[in-house]
Write an enzyme that holds these catalytic residues in place. Sequence first.
Site: not given
Length: 145
Positions: A9-10, A17, A22, A73, A76, A79, A86, A97, A99, A106, A110
């Site tokens: 998301p995002n 943003r 970012y 990535n 959100a 978290h 799973d 992973e 970020h 942060r 997070r």
Amino acid sequence: MKILVINGPNINMLGIREKNIYGKIGYDELCKIITDKGKKLEQDIYMFQSNIEGEIINKIQEAYGKYDGIIINPGAYTHYSIAIYDALLAVSIPTVEVHISNIYKREEFRHKSVTAAACIGQISGFGVYGYVMGILALIEQNKNK
């Protein structure tokens, strides 16, 4: 190798943003950076982005038997998404992973990643270069098979 890059998301709002966190690179440019680097490293890179948890889970499940590695990535979902955790465990595909920001510098919420435990490693805080580092990590991991 065939590597699936999943953005949650995002991430599609990059360049719009919170540029102070970012950066100014937009999502299309991020995709180009990743796929161009993949070509230089002779890797087949496939990009996917969704703001919907179920679509991300479906994409992970569809990756089974088709991809040699995943870079994710989860945004959100990092978290709290036990469902993504799973799904990653279920397919047993080496996953990194990533970020863009340093999640440990942060907000407190997070700092915890439930999805990282299903991955071979986590890269955080190196901006879009984290994705390149993820490709390199998967290449190295594949050598050790």
